[in-house]
Design a protein around this motif. Structure first.
Motif, PDB file in Angstrom:
ATOM      1  N   GLY A 147       0.782  -1.225   0.000  1.00 13.60           N
ATOM      2  CA  GLY A 147       0.000   0.000   0.000  1.00 13.60           C
ATOM      3  C   GLY A 147       0.814   1.275   0.000  1.00 13.60           C
ATOM      4  N   ALA A 148       2.143   1.159   0.007  1.00 14.35           N
ATOM      5  CA  ALA A 148       2.970   2.363  -0.074  1.00 14.35           C
ATOM      6  C   ALA A 148       2.861   2.932  -1.483  1.00 14.35           C
ATOM      7  CB  ALA A 148       4.420   2.028   0.264  1.00 14.35           C
ATOM      8  N   LEU A 149       2.993   4.245  -1.607  1.00 15.16           N
ATOM      9  CA  LEU A 149       2.870   4.899  -2.905  1.00 15.16           C
ATOM     10  C   LEU A 149       4.242   5.125  -3.523  1.00 15.16           C
ATOM     11  CD1 LEU A 149       0.217   7.621  -1.981  1.00 15.16           C
ATOM     12  CD2 LEU A 149      -0.173   5.348  -2.939  1.00 15.16           C
ATOM     13  N   PRO A 150       4.353   5.035  -4.848  1.00 15.26           N
ATOM     14  CA  PRO A 150       5.642   5.246  -5.517  1.00 15.26           C
ATOM     15  C   PRO A 150       5.926   6.731  -5.729  1.00 15.26           C
ATOM     16  CG  PRO A 150       4.005   4.601  -7.133  1.00 15.26           C
ATOM     17  CD  PRO A 150       3.321   4.585  -5.794  1.00 15.26           C
ATOM     18  N   VAL A 151       5.842   7.486  -4.650  1.00  8.91           N
ATOM     19  CA  VAL A 151       6.164   8.916  -4.673  1.00  8.91           C
ATOM     20  C   VAL A 151       7.063   9.217  -3.473  1.00  8.91           C
ATOM     21  CG1 VAL A 151       4.128   9.684  -5.959  1.00  8.91           C
ATOM     22  CG2 VAL A 151       3.954   9.388  -3.501  1.00  8.91           C
ATOM     23  N   ASP A 152       7.514  10.455  -3.344  1.00  5.84           N
ATOM     24  CA  ASP A 152       8.523  10.792  -2.344  1.00  5.84           C
ATOM     25  C   ASP A 152       7.942  11.022  -0.959  1.00  5.84           C
ATOM     26  OD1 ASP A 152      10.959  10.943  -4.046  1.00  5.84           O
ATOM     27  OD2 ASP A 152       9.733  12.416  -5.093  1.00  5.84           O
ATOM     28  N   ILE A 153       8.719  10.642   0.057  1.00  4.93           N
ATOM     29  CA  ILE A 153       8.308  10.771   1.450  1.00  4.93           C
ATOM     30  C   ILE A 153       8.851  12.076   2.028  1.00  4.93           C
ATOM     31  CG2 ILE A 153       8.576   9.778   3.767  1.00  4.93           C
ATOM     32  CD1 ILE A 153       8.691   7.011   2.375  1.00  4.93           C
ATOM     33  N   VAL A 154       7.983  12.820   2.722  1.00  3.14           N
ATOM     34  CA  VAL A 154       8.386  14.050   3.394  1.00  3.14           C
ATOM     35  C   VAL A 154       8.382  13.861   4.911  1.00  3.14           C
ATOM     36  CG1 VAL A 154       7.838  16.498   3.723  1.00  3.14           C
ATOM     37  CG2 VAL A 154       7.521  15.445   1.483  1.00  3.14           C
ATOM     38  N   LEU A 155       7.525  12.978   5.421  1.00  4.41           N
ATOM     39  CA  LEU A 155       7.446  12.703   6.854  1.00  4.41           C
ATOM     40  C   LEU A 155       6.874  11.304   7.034  1.00  4.41           C
ATOM     41  CD1 LEU A 155       7.933  14.400   9.507  1.00  4.41           C
ATOM     42  CD2 LEU A 155       5.455  14.693   9.577  1.00  4.41           C
ATOM     43  N   ALA A 156       7.406  10.548   7.985  1.00  9.69           N
ATOM     44  CA  ALA A 156       6.906   9.198   8.255  1.00  9.69           C
ATOM     45  C   ALA A 156       6.720   9.035   9.757  1.00  9.69           C
ATOM     46  CB  ALA A 156       7.882   8.146   7.724  1.00  9.69           C
ATOM     47  N   SER A 187      13.814  20.975  10.023  1.00 10.85           N
ATOM     48  CA  SER A 187      14.859  21.238   9.030  1.00 10.85           C
ATOM     49  C   SER A 187      15.163  19.980   8.208  1.00 10.85           C
ATOM     50  CB  SER A 187      16.143  21.751   9.698  1.00 10.85           C
ATOM     51  OG  SER A 187      16.752  20.745  10.483  1.00 10.85           O
ATOM     52  N   VAL A 188      14.875  18.794   8.775  1.00 15.20           N
ATOM     53  CA  VAL A 188      15.127  17.539   8.045  1.00 15.20           C
ATOM     54  C   VAL A 188      14.105  17.363   6.917  1.00 15.20           C
ATOM     55  CG1 VAL A 188      15.317  15.036   8.254  1.00 15.20           C
ATOM     56  CG2 VAL A 188      16.273  16.508  10.040  1.00 15.20           C
ATOM     57  N   PRO A 189      12.781  17.402   7.197  1.00 16.72           N
ATOM     58  CA  PRO A 189      11.840  17.341   6.073  1.00 16.72           C
ATOM     59  C   PRO A 189      12.003  18.494   5.071  1.00 16.72           C
ATOM     60  CG  PRO A 189      10.691  16.898   8.131  1.00 16.72           C
ATOM     61  CD  PRO A 189      12.076  17.350   8.486  1.00 16.72           C
ATOM     62  N   GLU A 190      12.416  19.656   5.563  1.00 17.75           N
ATOM     63  CA  GLU A 190      12.669  20.767   4.641  1.00 17.75           C
ATOM     64  C   GLU A 190      13.743  20.378   3.630  1.00 17.75           C
ATOM     65  OE1 GLU A 190      13.747  24.202   6.931  1.00 17.75           O
ATOM     66  OE2 GLU A 190      11.761  24.371   7.834  1.00 17.75           O
ATOM     67  N   LYS A 191      14.808  19.730   4.114  1.00 18.27           N
ATOM     68  CA  LYS A 191      15.895  19.296   3.234  1.00 18.27           C
ATOM     69  C   LYS A 191      15.399  18.251   2.234  1.00 18.27           C
ATOM     70  CE  LYS A 191      18.681  16.210   4.649  1.00 18.27           C
ATOM     71  NZ  LYS A 191      19.595  15.361   5.407  1.00 18.27           N
ATOM     72  N   TRP A 192      14.638  17.277   2.728  1.00 16.43           N
ATOM     73  CA  TRP A 192      14.093  16.240   1.835  1.00 16.43           C
ATOM     74  C   TRP A 192      13.207  16.860   0.769  1.00 16.43           C
ATOM     75  CZ3 TRP A 192      12.164  12.845   6.436  1.00 16.43           C
ATOM     76  CH2 TRP A 192      13.246  12.200   7.045  1.00 16.43           C
ATOM     77  N   PHE A 193      12.388  17.820   1.182  1.00 12.84           N
ATOM     78  CA  PHE A 193      11.462  18.453   0.252  1.00 12.84           C
ATOM     79  C   PHE A 193      12.223  19.199  -0.838  1.00 12.84           C
ATOM     80  CE2 PHE A 193       8.443  21.770  -1.103  1.00 12.84           C
ATOM     81  CZ  PHE A 193       7.372  20.958  -1.458  1.00 12.84           C
ATOM     82  N   GLU A 194      13.295  19.891  -0.467  1.00 10.42           N
ATOM     83  CA  GLU A 194      14.105  20.599  -1.463  1.00 10.42           C
ATOM     84  C   GLU A 194      14.674  19.629  -2.488  1.00 10.42           C
ATOM     85  OE1 GLU A 194      14.537  23.866  -1.991  1.00 10.42           O
ATOM     86  OE2 GLU A 194      13.097  24.166  -0.377  1.00 10.42           O
TER      87      GLU A 194
END
Length: 198
Positions: A147-156, A187-194
């Motif tokens: 059920g995981a989606l093939p898109v990027d993770i910002v927070l888990a 700041s960690v999800p911010e980095k992932w999002f960038e």
């Protein structure tokens, strides 16, 4: 073949999530890393061998591998957001601007996460970013390899009982999710999002 190594996380004291709880959770994560490596080794060994049941065994190892690998990787997302202590989101960041546009601000996102985490059963709340259409998808995932989606993770957010039962017993998910959200180093999800929202 790549051998995975369990990461070391710089985890401070987290209000609402004890060191005992975090230590037990880290051990579970380390087990995912260990079993990912074992399954890789076994897959390679059987693939190179002449076992008459090779096809069946390789299929079963592949099925189990996805469970262990996804468990390993999602826990890395989870623990990285707790490193170095809580830090508010930077209101000049692209992540904040996108959250504000979609959810009306960080409080709106946290309300959605708390709502989704109220799903019955064990699983994860994952905030995905679909870069193809520039959209957040907050989703409940029961089994982390299904059920995981093939898109990027910002927070888990780990919502399995092993993440909170020492501190909050099996009925305390709401208090645990509140504690987790208060402890996020944004700041960690911010980095992932960038990295993913280009």
């Amino acid at each position: 073949m790549h051998e995975y190594t369990a990461k070391k996380f710089n985890l401070p004291e987290v209000e609402g999530i004890s060191k005992k709880q975090l230590d037990a959770h880290i051990k579970l994560y380390e087990g995912y890393v260990k079993h990912t490596n074992i399954l890789q080794d076994e897959y390679h060994r059987i693939h190179e061998g002449d076992n008459p049941n090779k096809k069946f065994l390789l299929l079963e190892l592949s099925r189990r591998y996805s469970f262990e690998f996804c468990g390993m990787r999602l826990h890395e997302y989870y623990f990285e957001t707790l490193e170095s202590g809580p830090k508010e989101i930077n209101k000049d960041s692209n992540l904040y601007k996108a959250i504000e546009q979609k959810f009306g601000g960080i409080e709106g996102l946290e309300k959605i996460i708390k709502h989704v985490s109220g799903t019955r059963g064990s699983g994860w709340v994952i905030l995905y970013w679909d870069n193809k259409v520039k959209n957040f998808i907050p989703k409940w995932v029961d089994e982390h390899h299904l059920g995981a989606l093939p898109v990027d993770i910002v927070l888990a957010v780990d919502c399995w009982e092993h993440a909170y039962m020492i501190d909050h017993d099996t009925t305390g998910r709401g208090a645990y999710v509140e504690a987790y959200l208060n402890a996020v180093n944004w700041s960690v999800p911010e980095k992932w999002f960038e990295e993913v929202a280009k």
